[in-house]
Design an enzyme around this catalytic site. Structure first.
Site, short mmCIF file in Angstrom:
data_model
loop_
_atom_site.label_atom_id
_atom_site.label_comp_id
_atom_site.label_asym_id
_atom_site.label_seq_id
_atom_site.Cartn_x
_atom_site.Cartn_y
_atom_site.Cartn_z
N MET A 1 0.81 -1.17 -0.15
CA MET A 1 0.07 -0.13 -0.08
C MET A 1 1.19 1.29 0.51
O MET A 1 1.53 0.95 0.67
CB MET A 1 -0.90 -0.42 0.94
CG MET A 1 -1.50 -1.35 1.26
SD MET A 1 -2.99 -2.13 0.27
CE MET A 1 -2.99 -3.31 -0.04
N PHE B 1 1.01 -5.08 -7.02
CA PHE B 1 2.39 -4.20 -7.79
C PHE B 1 2.14 -2.50 -7.60
O PHE B 1 0.48 -2.18 -7.47
CB PHE B 1 2.19 -4.31 -9.12
CG PHE B 1 2.70 -5.68 -9.07
CD1 PHE B 1 2.79 -6.42 -7.84
CD2 PHE B 1 3.13 -6.33 -10.22
CE1 PHE B 1 3.45 -8.19 -8.47
CE2 PHE B 1 3.73 -7.34 -10.62
CZ PHE B 1 4.06 -8.61 -9.74
N GLU B 2 2.34 -1.75 -6.65
CA GLU B 2 2.88 -0.65 -6.44
C GLU B 2 4.21 0.44 -6.95
O GLU B 2 4.61 -0.64 -8.09
CB GLU B 2 2.15 0.19 -5.02
CG GLU B 2 1.05 -1.12 -4.66
CD GLU B 2 1.08 -0.97 -3.10
OE1 GLU B 2 2.18 0.38 -2.72
OE2 GLU B 2 0.27 -1.22 -2.55
N GLY B 3 4.24 1.25 -6.75
CA GLY B 3 5.65 2.65 -7.20
C GLY B 3 5.66 2.25 -8.55
O GLY B 3 4.66 2.46 -9.11
#
Length: 604
Positions: free
Chosen positions: A1, A390-392
């Site tokens: 998150m 999946f983030e960033g």
């Protein structure tokens, strides 16, 4: 998150180069119109709303206005200049005058596709209404010209009114007659087949679902897919030619059938509560043993599996050590707790990524390593499936990757391939969920990748091709409706966190579908209601955008019953909405299980 990300902003200094463009077509005073000339701009005074105009960030206001009762207000952002445009039919080799009244800083008025020299005029500052005027001549084969107005990136809102294009009218002909004979044919749980009678003079047909244009076809039939089971829809069709669009046909309604066993349902209850369990780290919420998670939680995502390096594809699941997480269970106890949860009908997944776990499958080798390392974790712990968080900078789109249905970018293509391989390996019971941020999904309604003119954040909408490619295998999509900036909904208004309206608008987009980057011919189809859970923070400590139980109830009432709605009008009613997701189980325990009790109180 994770946190929201700003768009890439074009430097304001680049604006000053626009004076060279302006010089090519700007005149101090428009020549007198010839007797045969006419105003060809449609709805130039915006008295009919945005009819005739295509705007990326425009709205109609009643003050200030130059004349009449309405004017355009458009608000640029760091990655969008708030362009409004319309295409006009003109005569070849003819003279035209474009004029309009504007207010604000850095307002442009121009024409493109002239066949000679495209023109633009602008003002750096107009504290009150100021007229802009420019002229151009069409080329020997030019029959259509696009007129436009726009501001500049991140410099504030502008107003426009009384835009006119004066000159000889082109050979427009007449729009075709409305289609007749619209009929709903084969109906499944997720699709409706439509057909209608041909219309003389039509070059194509626009298909509408619940009042929204969702498809343009050249033939006299279309099958709309991605619909929600057990849901009533209203369909219309209009005929199109170069002169415009006909009135819409009579409405035909159809109700999709009950959901089938596809889509990776995998034995979930009709309404499910999903939560993340901090399994590899500790924070202020405290450690929670898996065996102590209450029975209300139907899907438990073990957070997180992370890569050894961003591009290795090698995912490791390292459980929290006792020195960091007092009271942590042993591996034997942890695996026993997984089996006990599964025996009680719960699903336990490994969640890959999170705020610190950047995963970029840039090569086929990384893809294969991802598949083998994730399989090893699933097999070792006997898990039910995989959650993709999946983030960033994990997902972004290359500049030439503009079609979500046919992605080209390696990190996108390899992720799709890896997930399909895992699904095929473990079979229909494999649970596949995704937890993208709004930046990567709903923002795609306005922006997709770097955009037609470049300068946008390449991550905008980057989850859309992954979701679309896996929609038949996807068990749940629970977008993180938190840590988000304002997002434009299907009402073309920006919605912000903190109340039910944000969750209603964001969820309605997933269940209704939406044109990607505003392109009516490039529509992201809706997902089924049983595939959607709404992502919310469990407490004010868990993330920005927490809402109290009353607002959670409002959102559920509006989406499942179409009652208790606020300012946002949904495009349907979805009693089969799967449920709620939260970050996180640990934070909900810290908060006295308020989120869990809200879910239990609503769904029973």
């Amino acid at each position: 998150m994770d946190r929201p990300r700003p768009f890439a902003r074009r430097p304001l200094a680049a604006l000053l180069t626009a004076t060279a463009l302006a010089a090519t077509g700007t005149t101090a005073l428009a020549p007198a119109a010839r007797a045969a000339d006419a105003d060809l701009a449609r709805n130039g005074g915006f008295e009919a709303g945005l009819d005739g105009w295509s705007c990326t960030a425009g709205a109609i206001v009643n003050a200030p206005v130059h004349s009449g009762t309405s004017a355009l207000k458009a608000t640029p952002s760091g990655a969008d200049n708030a362009r409004c445009s319309q295409t006009v039919t003109v005569k070849p080799d003819s003279q035209y005058t474009l004029s309009g009244h504007v207010r604000g800083a850095y307002v442009h008025l121009g024409a493109s596709g002239t066949g000679t020299t495209d023109v633009s005029t602008w003002t750096q500052s107009a504290p009150d209404w100021q007229q802009l005027t420019t002229t151009f001549r069409t080329g020997p084969a030019t029959t259509r010209v696009t007129i436009h107005t726009h501001g500049w990136y991140g410099t504030g809102a502008y107003h426009a009114d009384d835009i006119s294009l004066t000159g000889p009218g082109g050979e427009t002909g007449q729009p075709p007659a409305p289609p007749t004979g619209l009929t709903a044919g084969t109906v499944t749980s997720t699709s409706v087949a439509l057909s209608w009678s041909p219309v003389a003079g039509a070059t194509g047909y626009a298909v509408y679902r619940d009042g929204i244009r969702v498809r343009t076809v050249t033939g006299t039939s279309a099958t709309l897919t991605g619909l929600s089971p057990s849901t009533a829809y209203a369909f219309q069709v209009a005929a199109v030619n170069d002169a415009g669009e006909s009135a819409r046909s009579a409405t035909v309604t159809a109700t999709t059938t009950a959901p089938d066993s596809g889509g990776g349902d995998s034995g979930l209850p009709p309404h499910a509560l999903v939560g993340y369990l901090h399994a590899t780290f500790a924070n202020g919420s405290g450690y929670t043993r898996l065996a102590d998670v209450p029975d209300s939680w139907d899907v438990i995502d073990l957070a997180f599996g992370e890569p050894t390096t961003a591009t290795s594809g090698d995912i490791r699941f390292d459980r929290c050590p006792a020195s960091e997480c007092p009271g942590v269970e042993s591996d034997v106890e942890f695996k026993a707790a997984i089996k006990a949860k599964q025996a009680a009908g719960k699903k336990v997944l490994i969640s890959i990524g999170g705020a610190n776990g950047q995963v970029q499958l840039t090569t086929a080798a990384a893809r294969d390593t991802f598949v083998s390392s994730v399989s090893k974790i699933i097999d070792e712990y006997g898990l039910d499936g995989l959650d993709v968080d999946f983030e960033g900078h994990s997902l972004s789109l290359n500049a030439d990757d503009t079609d979500f249905r046919n992605p080209k970018t390696p990190v996108i293509v390899h992720l799709i391939s890896a997930l399909k391989t895992l699904k095929a390996k473990y079979g229909d019971d494999f649970v596949l969920t995704m937890a993208p941020e709004t930046f990567f999904v709903q923002l795609g309604y306005q922006y997709y990748g770097t955009g037609k003119w470049g300068g946008q954040d390449p991550r905008a909408g980057a989850y859309l091709p992954v979701i679309h490619a896996l929609r038949d295998d996807l068990t749940l999509l629970h977008v993180q409706d938190y840590n988000s900036g304002p997002i434009m909904g299907l009402d073309n208004q920006y919605h912000s966190m903190g109340g039910a309206d944000f969750h209603i608008a964001m969820t309605d987009m997933l269940l209704t579908g939406f044109p990607v980057a505003g392109d009516a011919n490039n529509v992201f189809p809706p997902l089924r209601a049983d595939q959607i859970a709404i992502g919310m923070p469990a407490t004010t400590h868990a993330g920005n955008g927490h809402v109290p139980p009353a607002e959670v109830t409002k959102a559920l009432d509006c989406l499942t019953k179409r009652t208790n709605c606020g300012s946002y009008a949904t495009h349907g009613t979805w009693p089969a909405l799967r449920g709620l997701m939260t970050w996180s189980i640990n934070w909900d325990r810290f908060g006295g299980w308020e989120f869990q009790r809200t879910f239990d109180g609503y769904f029973g």
